[in-house]
Design a protein around this motif. Structure first.
Motif, PDB file in Angstrom:
ATOM      1  N   ILE A  89       2.969 128.368  42.488  1.00 17.81           N
ATOM      2  CA  ILE A  89       2.426 129.115  41.350  1.00 17.81           C
ATOM      3  C   ILE A  89       1.738 128.178  40.378  1.00 17.81           C
ATOM      4  N   THR A  90       2.276 126.953  40.199  1.00 15.16           N
ATOM      5  CA  THR A  90       1.717 125.975  39.266  1.00 15.16           C
ATOM      6  C   THR A  90       1.421 124.664  39.998  1.00 15.16           C
ATOM      7  N   PRO A  91       0.374 124.632  40.820  1.00 18.68           N
ATOM      8  CA  PRO A  91       0.075 123.407  41.565  1.00 18.68           C
ATOM      9  C   PRO A  91      -0.481 122.280  40.707  1.00 18.68           C
ATOM     10  N   GLY A  92      -0.940 122.609  39.483  1.00 26.89           N
ATOM     11  CA  GLY A  92      -1.538 121.591  38.632  1.00 26.89           C
ATOM     12  C   GLY A  92      -2.893 121.153  39.153  1.00 26.89           C
ATOM     13  N   LEU A  93      -3.468 120.120  38.533  1.00 22.07           N
ATOM     14  CA  LEU A  93      -4.767 119.622  38.976  1.00 22.07           C
ATOM     15  C   LEU A  93      -4.627 118.750  40.217  1.00 22.07           C
ATOM     16  N   GLU A  94      -3.598 117.933  40.261  1.00 24.99           N
ATOM     17  CA  GLU A  94      -3.320 117.119  41.446  1.00 24.99           C
ATOM     18  C   GLU A  94      -1.984 117.547  42.053  1.00 24.99           C
ATOM     19  N   SER A  95      -0.934 117.473  41.245  1.00 27.75           N
ATOM     20  CA  SER A  95       0.376 117.991  41.639  1.00 27.75           C
ATOM     21  C   SER A  95       1.229 118.046  40.383  1.00 27.75           C
ATOM     22  N   PRO A  96       2.227 118.919  40.346  1.00 27.67           N
ATOM     23  CA  PRO A  96       3.089 118.991  39.163  1.00 27.67           C
ATOM     24  C   PRO A  96       4.006 117.778  39.064  1.00 27.67           C
ATOM     25  N   THR A  97       4.477 117.518  37.841  1.00 24.79           N
ATOM     26  CA  THR A  97       5.457 116.453  37.609  1.00 24.79           C
ATOM     27  C   THR A  97       6.855 117.057  37.701  1.00 24.79           C
ATOM     28  N   ILE A  98       7.704 116.461  38.521  1.00 26.21           N
ATOM     29  CA  ILE A  98       9.065 116.960  38.736  1.00 26.21           C
ATOM     30  C   ILE A  98      10.062 115.937  38.184  1.00 26.21           C
ATOM     31  N   SER A  99      10.982 116.395  37.320  1.00 24.21           N
ATOM     32  CA  SER A  99      11.997 115.507  36.746  1.00 24.21           C
ATOM     33  C   SER A  99      13.378 116.121  36.948  1.00 24.21           C
ATOM     34  N   PRO A 100      14.392 115.304  37.265  1.00 20.25           N
ATOM     35  CA  PRO A 100      15.749 115.852  37.441  1.00 20.25           C
ATOM     36  C   PRO A 100      16.358 116.272  36.109  1.00 20.25           C
ATOM     37  N   LEU A 101      17.211 117.286  36.164  1.00 14.41           N
ATOM     38  CA  LEU A 101      17.967 117.729  34.990  1.00 14.41           C
ATOM     39  C   LEU A 101      19.435 117.344  35.160  1.00 14.41           C
ATOM     40  N   LYS A 145      21.758 119.335  34.645  1.00 16.15           N
ATOM     41  CA  LYS A 145      22.323 120.500  35.321  1.00 16.15           C
ATOM     42  C   LYS A 145      22.086 120.350  36.816  1.00 16.15           C
ATOM     43  N   GLU A 146      23.126 120.371  37.595  1.00 17.50           N
ATOM     44  CA  GLU A 146      23.020 120.129  39.026  1.00 17.50           C
ATOM     45  C   GLU A 146      22.130 121.168  39.712  1.00 17.50           C
ATOM     46  N   GLU A 147      21.343 120.651  40.637  1.00 20.48           N
ATOM     47  CA  GLU A 147      20.479 121.467  41.490  1.00 20.48           C
ATOM     48  C   GLU A 147      19.380 122.185  40.699  1.00 20.48           C
ATOM     49  N   TRP A 148      19.062 121.660  39.506  1.00 23.41           N
ATOM     50  CA  TRP A 148      17.940 122.166  38.725  1.00 23.41           C
ATOM     51  C   TRP A 148      16.992 121.006  38.423  1.00 23.41           C
ATOM     52  N   VAL A 149      15.702 121.318  38.296  1.00 21.80           N
ATOM     53  CA  VAL A 149      14.704 120.305  37.943  1.00 21.80           C
ATOM     54  C   VAL A 149      13.777 120.859  36.868  1.00 21.80           C
ATOM     55  N   ALA A 150      13.139 119.943  36.153  1.00 18.66           N
ATOM     56  CA  ALA A 150      12.119 120.311  35.164  1.00 18.66           C
ATOM     57  C   ALA A 150      10.749 120.087  35.780  1.00 18.66           C
ATOM     58  N   VAL A 151       9.844 121.027  35.545  1.00 22.06           N
ATOM     59  CA  VAL A 151       8.499 120.956  36.118  1.00 22.06           C
ATOM     60  C   VAL A 151       7.475 120.985  34.980  1.00 22.06           C
ATOM     61  N   ARG A 152       6.473 120.144  35.104  1.00 22.50           N
ATOM     62  CA  ARG A 152       5.350 120.153  34.150  1.00 22.50           C
ATOM     63  C   ARG A 152       4.051 120.192  34.946  1.00 22.50           C
ATOM     64  N   ALA A 153       3.142 121.106  34.544  1.00 25.25           N
ATOM     65  CA  ALA A 153       1.860 121.230  35.242  1.00 25.25           C
ATOM     66  C   ALA A 153       0.805 121.758  34.282  1.00 25.25           C
ATOM     67  N   MET A 154      -0.447 121.423  34.561  1.00 23.07           N
ATOM     68  CA  MET A 154      -1.563 121.991  33.799  1.00 23.07           C
ATOM     69  C   MET A 154      -1.932 123.336  34.414  1.00 23.07           C
ATOM     70  N   VAL A 155      -2.159 124.313  33.524  1.00 21.93           N
ATOM     71  CA  VAL A 155      -2.462 125.679  33.956  1.00 21.93           C
ATOM     72  C   VAL A 155      -3.673 126.167  33.162  1.00 21.93           C
ATOM     73  N   LEU A 156      -4.553 126.901  33.798  1.00 21.55           N
ATOM     74  CA  LEU A 156      -5.683 127.487  33.085  1.00 21.55           C
ATOM     75  C   LEU A 156      -5.177 128.346  31.930  1.00 21.55           C
ATOM     76  N   ARG A 157      -5.758 128.143  30.762  1.00 22.03           N
ATOM     77  CA  ARG A 157      -5.335 128.899  29.584  1.00 22.03           C
ATOM     78  C   ARG A 157      -5.418 130.405  29.828  1.00 22.03           C
ATOM     79  N   SER A 158      -6.459 130.833  30.520  1.00 17.39           N
ATOM     80  CA  SER A 158      -6.649 132.259  30.767  1.00 17.39           C
ATOM     81  C   SER A 158      -5.589 132.854  31.689  1.00 17.39           C
ATOM     82  N   ASP A 159      -4.899 131.990  32.470  1.00 16.36           N
ATOM     83  CA  ASP A 159      -3.873 132.461  33.405  1.00 16.36           C
ATOM     84  C   ASP A 159      -2.458 132.335  32.862  1.00 16.36           C
TER      85      ASP A 159
END
Length: 281
Positions: free
Chosen positions: A227-239, A241-255
């Protein structure tokens, strides 16, 4: 010193000044100023009529300029578009009386009124249509009623003005225009122009995109990244909380809202949206 032509008045001038400020360049505070030096960035701005900018750039008197794609084509200048700036959008269409169903071949042998004779003549020539182009500086939509022309070629937004004049559009758009950065054709980019391009591209991208942060279970990470592929790829960071991760990605403002809805339905939580003020990609 890089010399840049900028529109001196109107909405195009206001938007160009705003983009240049966001890119870190000085802009005039007095609209009567026709020249502005920005020694810190090695740039000299010249404020000119939008219609004249392509001519100055094409002649080599100025190294770059901001104008409309329509004005660039209409000028016939030896200049080329190097960057779309994502403002000043417009659409050019043919229009004629409502009493007939017109098509492009019907223009042959007719009189076409327009404020952009170079653009229209070029379009007709490429389409293999011979017609008389009548140049008008204003009130083009009245030319058919007054008997000056049979067809008009003009900027169309809502079409209300055309309907009031008893006209309707036909055929495909002649041109979809917007503000563009231009430079002279066939020459190497002058010193400083690549920096200007990168800065303006950063502003355009920052306006088009937002940063989206969210937390998601690792079990559905693959679906979330789709859903959020980003421009190259999303940034994934561990949380923590077990078995959860944080995701950061660029998304078109209109979407943005659609993407947030899809992520929430998938199981993502803590969804945050942040504006991007500048970037280099």
């Amino acid at each position: 010193m890089l010399r840049i032509a900028v529109p001196n008045k109107g909405s195009l001038a206001e938007s160009a000044a705003e983009v240049l400020r966001e890119a870190g360049y000085r802009q005039r505070t007095d609209l009567r100023d026709l020249v502005l030096l920005d020694p810190e960035n090695g740039v000299e701005f010249y404020y000119l009529r939008p219609r004249d900018i392509a001519v100055y750039v094409g002649s080599g008197d100025l190294e770059a300029g901001i104008t409309g794609r329509d004005l660039l084509i209409d000028s016939g200048a030896v200049a080329q578009e190097v960057l779309e700036l994502d403002f000043g959008g417009s659409t050019f269409r043919f229009a004629a009386g409502k009493e007939h169903d017109w098509s492009l071949p019907d223009i042959a042998g007719k009189r076409v009124a327009t404020a952009y004779p170079g653009l229209v003549a070029d379009y007709l020539a490429k389409a293999g249509i011979v017609a008389t182009v009548v140049r008008l500086d204003g009130a083009v939509e009245s030319s058919v009623r007054l008997g000056v022309a049979d067809v008009i070629a003009d900027v169309v937004s809502t079409g209300n003005t055309l309907r009031q004049a008893g006209l309707k559009t036909f055929g495909e758009p002649i041109l979809t225009s917007e503000a563009v950065l231009i430079q002279r054709s066939g020459v190497a980019s002058p010193a400083g122009l690549e920096i200007l391009i990168r800065r303006l591209q950063g502003v355009v991208t920052a306006r088009r995109y937002v940063l989206l942060d969210y937390d998601v279970p690792e079990s559905i990470l693959h679906q979330a990244c789709a859903i959020t592929p980003g421009l190259e790829s999303p940034t994934i960071s561990p949380l923590e909380k077990e078995e959860w991760v944080a995701v950061r990605a660029m998304v078109l403002r209109s979407d943005t809202n659609r993407v947030m809805d899809e992520l929430w339905a998938l199981g993502a939580r803590g969804i945050l949206v942040t504006d991007i003020h500048a970037c280099r990609l």
